[in-house]
Write an enzyme that holds these catalytic residues in place. Structure first.
Site, PDB file in Angstrom:
ATOM      1  N   PHE B 116       0.882  -1.110   0.044  1.00 14.74           N
ATOM      2  CA  PHE B 116      -0.059   0.079   0.026  1.00 14.74           C
ATOM      3  C   PHE B 116       0.948   1.391   0.153  1.00 14.74           C
ATOM      4  O   PHE B 116       2.087   0.985   0.392  1.00 14.74           O
ATOM      5  CB  PHE B 116      -0.761  -0.119   1.159  1.00 14.74           C
ATOM      6  CG  PHE B 116      -2.388   0.210   1.017  1.00 14.74           C
ATOM      7  CD1 PHE B 116      -2.902  -0.987   0.099  1.00 14.74           C
ATOM      8  CD2 PHE B 116      -3.097   0.981   1.503  1.00 14.74           C
ATOM      9  CE1 PHE B 116      -4.250  -0.984  -0.135  1.00 14.74           C
ATOM     10  CE2 PHE B 116      -4.601   0.916   1.004  1.00 14.74           C
ATOM     11  CZ  PHE B 116      -5.072  -0.094   0.353  1.00 14.74           C
ATOM     12  N   GLN B 229      -7.589  14.972   3.543  1.00 16.74           N
ATOM     13  CA  GLN B 229      -6.962  14.092   2.462  1.00 16.74           C
ATOM     14  C   GLN B 229      -7.713  13.998   1.469  1.00 16.74           C
ATOM     15  O   GLN B 229      -8.818  13.840   1.459  1.00 16.74           O
ATOM     16  CB  GLN B 229      -7.019  12.503   2.980  1.00 16.74           C
ATOM     17  CG  GLN B 229      -6.250  11.643   2.360  1.00 16.74           C
ATOM     18  CD  GLN B 229      -5.800  10.303   2.816  1.00 16.74           C
ATOM     19  OE1 GLN B 229      -6.382   9.756   3.030  1.00 16.74           O
ATOM     20  NE2 GLN B 229      -4.500  10.340   3.062  1.00 16.74           N
ATOM     21  N   HIS B 231      -8.176  11.630  -1.929  1.00 15.71           N
ATOM     22  CA  HIS B 231      -7.767  10.645  -2.254  1.00 15.71           C
ATOM     23  C   HIS B 231      -7.319  10.616  -3.942  1.00 15.71           C
ATOM     24  O   HIS B 231      -8.144  11.527  -4.762  1.00 15.71           O
ATOM     25  CB  HIS B 231      -8.919   9.555  -2.289  1.00 15.71           C
ATOM     26  CG  HIS B 231      -8.391   8.223  -2.378  1.00 15.71           C
ATOM     27  ND1 HIS B 231      -8.174   7.806  -3.656  1.00 15.71           N
ATOM     28  CD2 HIS B 231      -8.213   7.139  -1.548  1.00 15.71           C
ATOM     29  CE1 HIS B 231      -7.623   6.468  -3.341  1.00 15.71           C
ATOM     30  NE2 HIS B 231      -7.734   6.083  -2.096  1.00 15.71           N
ATOM     31  N   LEU B 241     -14.965   6.272  -4.422  1.00 11.81           N
ATOM     32  CA  LEU B 241     -13.702   5.629  -4.375  1.00 11.81           C
ATOM     33  C   LEU B 241     -13.297   4.641  -5.028  1.00 11.81           C
ATOM     34  O   LEU B 241     -14.001   3.629  -5.416  1.00 11.81           O
ATOM     35  CB  LEU B 241     -13.677   5.078  -2.826  1.00 11.81           C
ATOM     36  CG  LEU B 241     -12.252   4.769  -2.293  1.00 11.81           C
ATOM     37  CD1 LEU B 241     -11.163   5.677  -2.304  1.00 11.81           C
ATOM     38  CD2 LEU B 241     -12.419   4.016  -0.973  1.00 11.81           C
ATOM     39  N   GLU B 244      -7.120   2.557  -3.116  1.00  7.51           N
ATOM     40  CA  GLU B 244      -5.508   2.430  -3.315  1.00  7.51           C
ATOM     41  C   GLU B 244      -4.984   0.963  -3.685  1.00  7.51           C
ATOM     42  O   GLU B 244      -3.910   0.548  -4.205  1.00  7.51           O
ATOM     43  CB  GLU B 244      -4.837   2.940  -2.266  1.00  7.51           C
ATOM     44  CG  GLU B 244      -3.445   3.139  -2.361  1.00  7.51           C
ATOM     45  CD  GLU B 244      -2.830   4.023  -0.974  1.00  7.51           C
ATOM     46  OE1 GLU B 244      -3.272   5.084  -1.009  1.00  7.51           O
ATOM     47  OE2 GLU B 244      -2.102   3.315  -0.199  1.00  7.51           O
ATOM     48  N   ARG B 275      -0.820   9.384  -0.377  1.00  6.08           N
ATOM     49  CA  ARG B 275      -1.828   9.958  -1.181  1.00  6.08           C
ATOM     50  C   ARG B 275      -1.759  11.421  -1.356  1.00  6.08           C
ATOM     51  O   ARG B 275      -2.011  11.892  -2.295  1.00  6.08           O
ATOM     52  CB  ARG B 275      -3.328   9.762  -0.426  1.00  6.08           C
ATOM     53  CG  ARG B 275      -3.594   8.174  -0.105  1.00  6.08           C
ATOM     54  CD  ARG B 275      -4.818   8.048   0.563  1.00  6.08           C
ATOM     55  NE  ARG B 275      -5.136   6.411   0.301  1.00  6.08           N
ATOM     56  CZ  ARG B 275      -6.043   5.927   1.055  1.00  6.08           C
ATOM     57  NH1 ARG B 275      -6.615   6.723   2.065  1.00  6.08           N
ATOM     58  NH2 ARG B 275      -6.359   4.547   0.927  1.00  6.08           N
ATOM     59  N   HIS B 340     -11.408  12.684   0.815  1.00  8.80           N
ATOM     60  CA  HIS B 340     -11.397  11.513   1.113  1.00  8.80           C
ATOM     61  C   HIS B 340     -11.529  11.370   2.583  1.00  8.80           C
ATOM     62  O   HIS B 340     -12.452  10.484   3.387  1.00  8.80           O
ATOM     63  CB  HIS B 340     -10.521  10.558   0.779  1.00  8.80           C
ATOM     64  CG  HIS B 340     -10.456   9.096   1.090  1.00  8.80           C
ATOM     65  ND1 HIS B 340     -11.579   8.400   0.561  1.00  8.80           N
ATOM     66  CD2 HIS B 340      -9.883   8.288   1.549  1.00  8.80           C
ATOM     67  CE1 HIS B 340     -11.382   7.067   1.027  1.00  8.80           C
ATOM     68  NE2 HIS B 340     -10.130   7.171   1.542  1.00  8.80           N
ATOM     69  N   ARG B 375      -2.857  10.884   6.305  1.00  8.26           N
ATOM     70  CA  ARG B 375      -2.745   9.307   6.685  1.00  8.26           C
ATOM     71  C   ARG B 375      -2.477   8.552   5.755  1.00  8.26           C
ATOM     72  O   ARG B 375      -2.834   8.655   4.364  1.00  8.26           O
ATOM     73  CB  ARG B 375      -4.533   9.299   6.927  1.00  8.26           C
ATOM     74  CG  ARG B 375      -4.738   7.801   7.423  1.00  8.26           C
ATOM     75  CD  ARG B 375      -6.118   7.536   7.793  1.00  8.26           C
ATOM     76  NE  ARG B 375      -7.059   7.819   6.539  1.00  8.26           N
ATOM     77  CZ  ARG B 375      -7.316   6.681   5.748  1.00  8.26           C
ATOM     78  NH1 ARG B 375      -6.528   5.696   5.598  1.00  8.26           N
ATOM     79  NH2 ARG B 375      -8.285   7.174   4.925  1.00  8.26           N
TER      80      ARG B 375
END
Lengths: 246, 566
Positions: B116, B229, B231, B241, B244, B275, B340, B375
């Site tokens: 990730f 954040q 995304h 969404l 990721e 991100r 996000h 994050r």
């Protein structure tokens, strides 16, 4: 999914079921005109009505991406999630009604409590074993409960089931699918397993009430096949009975 | 009046985990949820949950997880909290497995882990690309098993507070339209993020930030609200969404010229940079004319092959097909950045305690802070189970020495809510009242335009001014005609807008004040991180005129801030 030739700004006619049990003697339908924009879903249309045309309209919704299960309703007579239903699939006339065979709280909002009682009746939770370390799960076992675990508790299958919709005792496709999901999970305490199959085996409410019509599978937005799951559960139950486990 | 020792506001992952913990520790606990708990937005999390199990690579460790989290946070996270968080991660994930979470498996039966963004090892445990659904349903199931009390379809509208802290709360029962009062010794806020203050967001319609507003009004400061954040990959058109995990499994990003542009922004990590970096890269490509239709770029996963896509990424394949008409097995997915996650939130300590006695917070509505300025993917589901459990434990422990005494505080809160409803209905009867939905739309556009991915003084000042104007209009002119009592969506939405406007203002004011760029907060007029002046947390305190800002230091233990390179 051949999109009908809807153009931006073109009027789509929504015929929406309205009913307030506290004051209306009978349900009625109201027609709303919604200007189309590309990518618009039935949920987008309902939100347009609420925000621009009629602040008294009521319905449930949340994630708008077919994962929360809030917005199951009858769309042109079929159980569907409003959020995933593209207006372009349906054309210029859309009829929206509450989920069939559920009691109505107001407009498109139905009483989910009887459905939730069905779900709770099968103990939709795992009784954990004590493990000292990370359990190993055979990928073959995982395959069994993978699809049933996708259930979003939307109620579409129960609404479509000809047995569940007429027999309040029948646990129904959603609950029985969850029962199976836990019955095949080896992470659960062994002593709970017979109890699960006894619930499945109940004459009045269990798997034998399923007539294998498979209407459930046709409407499930998560592509679960409750009818086939119940058929497997029937085999498990019968086997357990034959070998004297239940 | 209903009475419980511990009330949890919010039936998502953090709230349910808090309730389970408080219940396991013997407290009398009830959950109030605006929607049925299994509808909560935690179910929409896709990619996974991080824990240094070492199943994919045994050289992973808690310390590496902590370091990645701190670096990903652009050094604004409190390092003591991050260390405890990454330590708890392992037990919380194994516990999920014991409780029946349908995690994807390696062939040997252990929990599978995937790479990730911003992570040094494949550390993200997953259930295909539906991890949030899998994890949240597992905890919901256990809450049912343990007999947690639920009050469903309750819109909590005000906390009842006096000089001895939180005493209870006021909620509207949507199914009857009646206002109800609840008495408690402890209230745990677990109401999720504030994504809906933005026009383009992955968040559900109910991620409004209203819970943050209630705590803020009750005297708890909101921390680091300017850190939002965006995304990198949300579906063009709907901003749904696209996990990721698509890049974790090998997906790549291409601009309209067919270039794999991430090589210019993060030559080493490429698509798996954190991100904030990938989102800015995509938006830079679009703004500089290398996007499609000046709006999006392409996310390509077709080279992974149909089999892998249908096994690991079945949901995003279906979402792209349903909502963008694209078959990702053969075609690129059109993606653009969208709001996000809210890194900031109700300030808490490592156990979910706020500055207000008896008030706790956990999950996205809280700020511990473990995410700092940005994050990492896979860390938010984790935050919900780790800090949900901690808040539930703290509340169960603290209620032993607290007493029920709600009457006056609850009556005052009830009057406030009744007055607000009366005012909305009174104005709703006037000819020229403002439609709250229009005010909301303008707020959301303002946030996207002026408090978005790229920010500067001029835009932020315009944004703050506009938000203040909308807030004034809300109090002076917003109206809802008197309607049916049962499920009156228009009324509830109008009530919730009050909190959204206040929360939006804390984001915009915090962003205007912070003259540096760090993580998700990027100022084109101050493009560098400035540790000398800004290595500190923002605190926004409520005043009727708007937020009053203050600051507090960041806790640094092992990792002194260095330049963030990927």
């Amino acid at each position: 999914m051949a999109p009908k030739a809807l153009k931006e700004g073109e009027i789509v006619k929504f015929t929406v079921f309205r009913f307030d049990p506290s004051k209306d003697k009978a349900p009625y339908y109201v027609e709303y005109e919604v200007p189309y924009r590309p990518g618009m879903t039935v949920l987008d249309g309902l939100l347009y009505i609420l925000e621009e045309l009629d602040p008294t309209l009521s319905f449930r919704y949340s994630c708008r991406s077919k994962i929360c299960g809030s917005c199951a309703m009858m769309i042109n007579g079929v159980q569907r999630l409003a959020c995933e239903t593209q207006i372009s699939e349906l054309g210029k006339r859309i009829k929206v009604e509450p989920l069939a065979h559920f009691a109505i709280i107001r407009d498109l909002v139905v009483d989910m409590e009887p459905f939730l009682r069905q779900m709770e009746a099968i103990m939709p939770y795992l009784y954990p074993k004590e493990h000292s370390s990370e359990p190993r799960v055979d990928p073959k076992e995982f395959e069994k409960y993978k699809s049933p675990s996708d259930c979003i508790w939307c109620g579409a299958c129960v609404s479509a089931c000809p047995v569940a919709s007429t027999d309040p005792l029948f646990l129904g496709p959603a609950a029985l699918t969850q029962l199976y999901r836990f019955a095949v999970d080896s992470r659960e305490r062994e002593d709970v397993k017979p109890l699960r199959l006894l619930i499945a085996d109940s004459e009045a409410s269990g798997v034998w009430r399923c007539h294998q019509v498979y209407a459930c599978a046709e409407v499930c937005p998560k592509h679960i096949k409750p009818g086939s799951v119940i058929a497997e559960l029937k085999r498990m139950t019968l086997k357990a009975r034959l070998v004297g486990k239940i | 009046m209903e009475r419980h020792e511990v009330l949890v506001v919010g039936g998502g992952l953090a709230g349910l985990r808090a309730a389970v913990e408080a219940k396991l520790r013997g407290a009398d606990v009830a959950v109030l949820s605006l929607i049925y708990p299994m509808r909560s937005h935690s179910v929409a999390a896709q990619g996974g949950i991080n824990a240094a199990l070492g199943n994919a690579d045994p050289s992973d460790s808690i310390e590496r997880h902590a370091f990645d989290t701190v670096k990903g946070a652009d050094y604004l996270a409190d390092q003591d909290a991050v260390e405890e968080y990454c330590r708890d991660a392992i037990e919380r994930v194994l516990e999920l497995d014991r409780w029946g979470c349908p995690f994807s498996r390696f062939p040997d039966g252990r929990i599978a882990q995937r790479p990730f963004g911003g992570a040094g090892f494949p550390r993200t445990c997953y259930a295909a690309d539906k991890t949030g659904h899998a994890v949240m349903h597992t905890i919901f199931q256990q809450a049912l098993r343990l007999g947690v009390t639920f009050y469903n379809e309750r819109a909590v509208l005000r906390l009842a507070v006096d000089e001895k802290g939180v005493r209870g709360l006021v909620a509207m029962n949507l199914q009857t339209g009646e206002l109800e009062t609840y008495e408690a010794k402890a209230v745990i806020m677990a109401t999720g993020g504030a994504g809906r203050i933005y026009a383009r967001t992955t968040n559900s319609h109910h991620s409004t930030g209203y819970g943050m507003a209630m705590a803020y009004w009750a005297g708890a400061p909101l921390e680091d609200m300017e850190f939002i954040q965006f995304h990198p990959t949300t579906l063009y058109g709907t901003n749904i969404l696209i996990s990721e995990a698509a890049r974790g499994e090998g997906g790549i990003l291409l601009n309209a010229k067919g270039e794999r542009f991430m090589k210019r922004y993060a030559p080493e990590k490429m698509e798996l940079a954190p991100r904030d970096i990938v989102a800015r890269a995509i938006w830079t490509e679009v703004l500089e004319g290398r996007g499609f239709e000046n709006e999006y770029v392409h996310l390509v996963i077709s080279h992974l092959g149909a089999e892998k896509i249908m096994e690991r990424l079945p949901q995003i394949w279906e979402l792209a097909l349903k909502f963008a008409g694209v078959d990702a097995r053969e075609e690129p997915i059109p993606v653009q950045p969208g709001q996000h996650y809210t890194m900031g939130g109700i300030e808490t300590d490592k156990h979910g305690r706020t500055r207000v006695l008896g008030l706790y917070a956990a999950g996205e509505c809280a700020c511990v802070s473990v995410h700092g300025a940005n994050r990492l993917g896979g860390n938010s589901l984790l935050e919900c189970v780790v800090f949900g459990a901690r808040a539930g434990a703290a509340a169960a422990e603290d209620v032993v020495s607290r007493h029920f005494d709600a009457k006056e505080a609850v009556e005052k809160a009830l009057r406030e809510v009744e007055d607000r409803i009366k005012s909305l209905n009174k104005k709703g009867a006037e000819e020229n009242h403002s439609n709250p939905y229009r005010i909301k739309r303008e707020m959301r556009e303002t946030m996207w335009k002026h408090v978005g991915i790229f920010r500067d003084r001029e835009g932020l000042e315009a944004g703050v001014e506009k938000l203040r104007r909308l807030r004034k209009e809300y109090y002076e002119k917003a109206g809802v005609p008197e309607g049916p009592k049962v499920f009156n969506l228009a009324l509830v939405d109008a009530l919730i807008l009050e909190g959204m406007l206040d929360v939006a203002l804390t984001v915009a004011e915090g962003a205007l004040a912070r003259e540096e760029s760090r993580g998700g907060h990027y100022r084109t007029d101050f493009p560098k991180r400035d540790d000398e002046n800004w290595l500190k947390h923002t605190l926004a305190f409520y005043t009727p005129e708007g937020p009053k800002l203050d600051y507090k230091p960041v806790v640094i233990t092992k990792w002194p801030p260095t330049e963030r390179k990927y």
